[in-house]
Design an enzyme around this catalytic site. Structure first.
Site, PDB file in Angstrom:
ATOM      1  N   GLY A 142      -5.014 101.200  43.417  1.00 42.03           N
ATOM      2  CA  GLY A 142      -6.514 101.205  43.401  1.00 42.03           C
ATOM      3  C   GLY A 142      -7.263 101.876  42.047  1.00 42.03           C
ATOM      4  N   CYS A 143      -8.409 102.188  42.444  1.00 45.65           N
ATOM      5  CA  CYS A 143      -9.223 102.664  41.260  1.00 45.65           C
ATOM      6  C   CYS A 143      -8.784 103.879  40.575  1.00 45.65           C
ATOM      7  CB  CYS A 143     -10.786 102.963  41.695  1.00 45.65           C
ATOM      8  SG  CYS A 143     -11.436 101.478  42.077  1.00 45.65           S
ATOM      9  N   ASN A 144      -7.834 104.871  41.485  1.00 46.12           N
ATOM     10  CA  ASN A 144      -7.320 106.048  40.901  1.00 46.12           C
ATOM     11  C   ASN A 144      -6.137 105.697  40.138  1.00 46.12           C
ATOM     12  OD1 ASN A 144      -6.535 105.598  44.035  1.00 46.12           O
ATOM     13  ND2 ASN A 144      -4.641 106.269  43.046  1.00 46.12           N
ATOM     14  N   MET A 348     -10.738 108.227  41.401  1.00 41.90           N
ATOM     15  CA  MET A 348     -10.815 108.272  42.850  1.00 41.90           C
ATOM     16  C   MET A 348     -10.513 106.836  43.442  1.00 41.90           C
ATOM     17  SD  MET A 348     -13.402 109.898  41.253  1.00 41.90           S
ATOM     18  CE  MET A 348     -14.921 109.265  41.567  1.00 41.90           C
TER      19      MET A 348
END
Length: 361
Positions: A142-144, A348
């Site tokens: 994901g975005c992290n 995050m």
């Protein structure tokens, strides 16, 4: 940290970004899919996003954009990943003063599609990179994940002084959309854009200065925080109604992230002798307006501190794992970082997770 110790740390010697060709305003996206529900439209129009780069489905004979099958979306992911990834990688190496032949490790990050072999192998073939270049693919974090990858590759660079490594984040978010007008998909469909970003790392004392004339910053330390009770708040799973994968974002996630931001930053700075007020540059993931606001409030930051984060969100939306590198590139272009100054990188994503890194110019 002594000068000798600092000299052996991996340094960020280059960064490069790329997006897909077509850019749309939020109103244009709403019009393209004929979304009329006032609540859904409000999510789009109050997102603090002006434009995003997207590759929308083709129009049929009646001018209607129909949802793509999962197979078509995977094909789109592959095509966009190679196109954007190659462009971002070349831009990064150019800034680092390096060539494709100098690359010794390539780590590719994505959460918008699944390929086997991974993007790294395909790019090695497509770009003619040395077949002996080692590689890693980080998929689905994901975005992290950009900072997860940076941590792993910083370790590789430290173990291989003088050898160039690159982290390449490639997110073809257009290949992960469920096209409908429901509130479940409204947050996701209003937020993400296509983008790729690459960052070069080199450890050892013989690093080259940036073409912009600045000493490249050293990567000093990482800190993570997983929030297990929010494990389902951000996820990409099978939507049985749509018959395909789709993202889900809990509306409460900005507040969950914000509430834990102070905890992980304090852990990052522990033992360094630094306070938050000593951090000159904050490069935060462009996760969305509410996420940015929550981080600002909980860390006591100013709007100036997150000016690049806000600017990237405005101009590109959330480009997932590479968002913080878009902000870093803007900071370099601004030319304000000075020797001895510290910066914090923060991302995050699902887990729910906050990742941080401390850098020093």
């Amino acid at each position: 940290m002594t000068t000798t110790a600092l000299a052996t740390r991996p340094r960020i010697t280059g960064v490069g970004t790329a997006v897909t060709p077509a850019s749309y305003s939020q109103q244009e996206v709403l019009d393209a899919f004929g979304i009329t529900d006032p609540k859904v439209r409000s999510v789009f129009l109050n997102s603090a996003i002006e434009r995003r780069n997207l590759t929308l489905p083709a129009q049929d004979s009646d001018g209607v954009r129909t949802p793509e099958s999962q197979g078509d979306l995977l094909d789109k992911h592959k095509a966009l990943a190679l196109e954007m990834g190659g462009e971002a990688l070349r831009a990064c190496l150019k800034e680092a003063g390096a060539e494709l032949s100098d690359l010794r490790h390539l780590c590719c990050v994505t959460s918008t599609g699944l390929l086997t072999p991974g993007i790294s192998a395909l790019l090695i073939r497509e770009l003619g990179i040395d077949r002996h270049c080692s590689r890693t693919d980080i998929v689905g974090m994901g975005c992290n994940a950009g900072l997860n990858a940076l941590g792993v590759v910083a370790g590789w660079a430290t173990a291989h002084p003088g050898e160039l490594a690159v982290v390449l984040c490639v997110e073809a978010c257009s290949a992960a959309y469920a096209v409908d007008s429901t509130m479940r998909t409204a947050v996701v469909n209003s937020l993400f854009g296509d983008g790729a970003a690459a960052v070069a790392l080199l450890a050892g004392e013989n690093h080259a200065p940036s073409p912009k004339g600045a000493e490249p910053p050293a990567v000093l330390k990482f800190a993570s925080c997983v929030i297990p009770e929010a494990v389902d708040a951000m996820r990409y799973d099978w939507d049985r109604v749509q018959g395909r994968f789709s993202f889900f974002l809990d509306p409460q996630i900005p507040y969950v992230v914000g509430a834990h931001a102070e905890l992980v930053v304090d852990r990052l700075l522990a033992g360094t002798g630094l306070r938050r007020s000593d951090i000159r540059h904050w490069l935060v993931h462009s996760g969305g307006k509410k996420v940015i606001d929550a981080v600002v409030v909980n860390l006591g930051l100013t709007r100036h501190d997150v000016r690049h984060t806000v600017g990237v969100l405005r101009d590109h939306g959330n480009v997932s794992s590479g968002s913080f590198l878009f902000s870093y590139e803007r900071l370099l272009e601004e030319g304000v970082a000075r020797p001895g100054e510290y910066g914090v990188l923060m991302t995050m994503g699902p887990g729910s997770t906050i990742e941080t890194a401390l850098i020093r110019w």
